[in-house]
Every structure is written in C-alpha cells, then in structure tokens.
Scaffold this active site. Sequence first.
Site, PDB file in Angstrom:
ATOM      1  N   GLY A  15       0.838  -1.213   0.000  1.00  0.00           N
ATOM      2  CA  GLY A  15       0.000   0.000   0.000  1.00  0.00           C
ATOM      3  C   GLY A  15       0.863   1.249   0.000  1.00  0.00           C
ATOM      4  O   GLY A  15       1.824   1.345   0.753  1.00  0.00           O
ATOM      5  N   ARG A  76       1.028  -5.232  -5.141  1.00  0.00           N
ATOM      6  CA  ARG A  76       1.223  -6.380  -4.247  1.00  0.00           C
ATOM      7  C   ARG A  76       1.378  -7.586  -5.184  1.00  0.00           C
ATOM      8  O   ARG A  76       0.396  -8.081  -5.714  1.00  0.00           O
ATOM      9  CB  ARG A  76       0.008  -6.562  -3.329  1.00  0.00           C
ATOM     10  N   ASP A 107       5.051  -4.835   6.033  1.00  0.00           N
ATOM     11  CA  ASP A 107       5.529  -6.175   6.387  1.00  0.00           C
ATOM     12  C   ASP A 107       5.500  -7.173   5.227  1.00  0.00           C
ATOM     13  O   ASP A 107       6.386  -8.020   5.105  1.00  0.00           O
ATOM     14  CB  ASP A 107       4.814  -6.721   7.628  1.00  0.00           C
ATOM     15  N   THR A 130       4.363   2.690   5.585  1.00  0.00           N
ATOM     16  CA  THR A 130       2.973   2.240   5.648  1.00  0.00           C
ATOM     17  C   THR A 130       2.205   3.150   6.594  1.00  0.00           C
ATOM     18  O   THR A 130       2.746   3.570   7.619  1.00  0.00           O
ATOM     19  CB  THR A 130       2.848   0.776   6.130  1.00  0.00           C
ATOM     20  N   ASP A 132      -0.002   2.251   8.487  1.00  0.00           N
ATOM     21  CA  ASP A 132      -0.514   1.477   9.630  1.00  0.00           C
ATOM     22  C   ASP A 132       0.310   1.613  10.913  1.00  0.00           C
ATOM     23  O   ASP A 132      -0.188   1.308  11.996  1.00  0.00           O
ATOM     24  CB  ASP A 132      -0.608  -0.010   9.259  1.00  0.00           C
ATOM     25  N   ASP A 134       2.509  -0.283  12.011  1.00  0.00           N
ATOM     26  CA  ASP A 134       2.388  -1.593  12.662  1.00  0.00           C
ATOM     27  C   ASP A 134       3.712  -2.347  12.732  1.00  0.00           C
ATOM     28  O   ASP A 134       3.722  -3.552  13.002  1.00  0.00           O
ATOM     29  CB  ASP A 134       1.337  -2.444  11.934  1.00  0.00           C
ATOM     30  N   ARG A 176      -5.350  -1.827   9.083  1.00  0.00           N
ATOM     31  CA  ARG A 176      -5.304  -3.294   9.002  1.00  0.00           C
ATOM     32  C   ARG A 176      -5.489  -3.894  10.395  1.00  0.00           C
ATOM     33  O   ARG A 176      -6.525  -3.664  11.005  1.00  0.00           O
ATOM     34  CB  ARG A 176      -3.995  -3.753   8.355  1.00  0.00           C
TER      35      ARG A 176
HETATM   36  O1  F6P Z   1      -1.502  -1.269   4.738  1.00  0.00           O
HETATM   37  C1  F6P Z   1      -2.097  -0.069   4.364  1.00  0.00           C
HETATM   38  C2  F6P Z   1      -3.574  -0.250   4.162  1.00  0.00           C
HETATM   39  O2  F6P Z   1      -4.129   0.995   3.760  1.00  0.00           O
HETATM   40  C3  F6P Z   1      -4.342  -0.817   5.356  1.00  0.00           C
HETATM   41  O3  F6P Z   1      -4.603   0.153   6.335  1.00  0.00           O
HETATM   42  C4  F6P Z   1      -5.560  -1.365   4.687  1.00  0.00           C
HETATM   43  O4  F6P Z   1      -6.094  -2.439   5.438  1.00  0.00           O
HETATM   44  C5  F6P Z   1      -5.032  -1.872   3.369  1.00  0.00           C
HETATM   45  O5  F6P Z   1      -3.812  -1.200   3.144  1.00  0.00           O
HETATM   46  C6  F6P Z   1      -5.938  -1.655   2.186  1.00  0.00           C
HETATM   47  O6  F6P Z   1      -5.341  -2.257   1.085  1.00  0.00           O
HETATM   48  P1  F6P Z   1      -5.782  -2.001  -0.429  1.00  0.00           P
HETATM   49  O7  F6P Z   1      -5.325  -0.633  -0.820  1.00  0.00           O
HETATM   50  O8  F6P Z   1      -5.102  -3.067  -1.204  1.00  0.00           O
HETATM   51  O9  F6P Z   1      -7.270  -2.088  -0.449  1.00  0.00           O
END
Ligand code: F6P
Length: 327
Positions: A15, A76, A107, A130, A132, A134, A176
């Site tokens: 992300g 990803r 991660d 990120t 997050d 995290d 997340r």
């Molecule tokens: O890891 C960053 C994040 O924005 C999280 O907070 C969220 O759960 C996820 O990515 C959303 O992913 P995507 O953009 O693939 O929907």
Amino acid sequence: MDNKIRKIGVFTSGGDAPGMNAAIRAVVRACTYYKIEAFGIMRGYEGMIEGDFVKLGARSVGNIIQRGGTILKSARSKEFRTPEGRKKAYENIKEESIDALVAIGGDGTFTGLNKFFQEYKVPSICIPGTIDNDLPGTDYTIGYDTATNTAVEAIDRIRDTAMSHNRLFFVEVMGRNSGYIAINSGIAGGATGIIIPEEEMSFDTLYNLLGEGKETSKKSNLIVVAEGSKIGDATTLAKKVAERSSYFDIKVTVLGHLQRGGTPTYFDRVLASRMGIAAVEGLLKGERDVMVGILNNKVVYNDFTTIMTNKHEIDSESLRIAKILSI
Ligand code: F6P
C-alpha cells in the site's frame, strides 16, 4: 568480484503511503552523494520480475518531496511469492548489474525481500513505509503521521454535522490489524469511544459508553472504529446499537483510501529523508537484511527476523488517557 556497491535499485511496494516520494528522493540523492548509481524499479516486485527499471539521478527526483503516492508506483505481487517469480526477478537485476536493493513498504514487502535475500544474497535493506504504523523497531513508519492527521481532519468535519443534528457517528479508520491510527485520531478528535484490535472491549462496554439515559448522556457521540476491530466493523456496530435502542440517530462513515493520499506532513517528509539516507549509509557500512528504524530519535538497524516476530504495541499510556477523556 569485490563487495563494493555500485548500483542500488529502489522500489516501493504494498500500500502506498504519503512520504514514500520523500524517501525515494533521499535514497537517490544519498546515492549521488556517495557516487553510486540509482535505479528505480517500477511497481515493486512486479517491475523486478518484468525488468521495468528506470535510471534516476538527483534531478529526476526534484519536486516530489511534497507529493503523495509514489512516483515508482506500487503493487502487491503474487508472482514474487513463487520461486519462479523470484528467479526471474534475480535474473533481471543481475542483468542490469544492480547489486543492492532498498525496499520501501510494509511487512508484506519485507517478508518478500527477506526470502529473496536468503535465496540470492543480494544486499538488501528495508524502509518502513505504511500508514498502519504496525512495525516494531521504529517509533513511526512513513505515512502514519499524515494519515492520522487526515483522519483527524475528517473527524472534525463529521463532528460539526454530528453536533448540529444530535447524531451518533461511527467513523471507521484504516490500519489493518493495528489500532494506531484509531487510537490517536480518536484522542485528537475527542471521540467518546475508540475501538481497536489490541484491546478487548465487549459490545456492552461500548454501549454503556454511549450513556443512554444517564446524567452524562450525549445524543451526539463519535466512536472511532479501527478497521481491524474484533467486535465488528463500524457498520456492524451501528446496526447492533440501532437494534438495542431507538434513542440514537446513527450514521456511519468509512474513511477508507482517502487516508492514503495527500501531501505528506513535515514530520513524514523529515522521517522519510532521514530513513532514505540511513538506508544507503547502512548498505555502505555492511548492513544486510535489516529494517531502518528511528527509535527515540536515533537511527537504528533492526535485524529482520526480530521485526517479523514482534509487534508494535500501543503504549498503555495512550489507552489510559483515551479512557479518562471519554467520560
Ligand atoms: O496497509 C495499508 C492499508 O491501507 C491498510 O490500512 C488497509 O487495510 C489496506 O492497506 C488496504 O489495502 P488495499 O489498498 O489493497 O485495499
């Protein structure tokens, strides 16, 4: 063949997060400073597998420090999770004579790079990017400060309309499995309740916080819910409250991806700049398979296995003050 690093490949993966561009800029400019060639790898591991590389120099990363998103784009990659995908990636970087990698991501990105390092021994270093927050081994990840500020701004706006109509709002924020954005945007936004995955809270406790019929009862309330909430997302919780009582006029707002975009704060730009330089300097000093972090305002290099086997805990003081303030 000596161990000297001559060409570094930098990429963003997973992300996107505000401040990633500032990190790319810092990596590239540090490379120029130390007389190393810099290559951008487009779309993370996807670009590595396809051989999609772009030469970068001090000027090509001008005017990006203030921009959200990532100029190198992100993805990803499923293919990189396979041995065949990683083999293709290795062949491409070998052909381009890239002899070290800097990954900016979370991660998932780091797990991939760790595997790649174990298989092919390409000197690698990770920068935590990120929203997050995290990852252990750093007080902050790039993008978290901006995303939290964005959430606070949104909460302030929602509060205006919540107050005007005496409504109860459930506001869902990203993160997340981490409650960092929720706890701090909730405290800063004056939320009545904050639901995070790290803390056990029953639905009854949440309901009691709303204070229906009590002396402290407020018809206008704002509950911040982390997307990883273990007692249900914002929509589910709103439904459950409505099923129990018709006292509240309830609305739900899911902030979603708006938290990922936008101009990075000064904090994220400086953090990213420090980490970008530290990544290049770390590689030059012989650091391998580590994550750059900033702990107590000092640059540290964290052993990768430690990062993957630990959690970035939310400090008990934040939980304590959130409780006192929600009265
Ligand atoms: O890891 C960053 C994040 O924005 C999280 O907070 C969220 O759960 C996820 O990515 C959303 O992913 P995507 O953009 O693939 O929907």
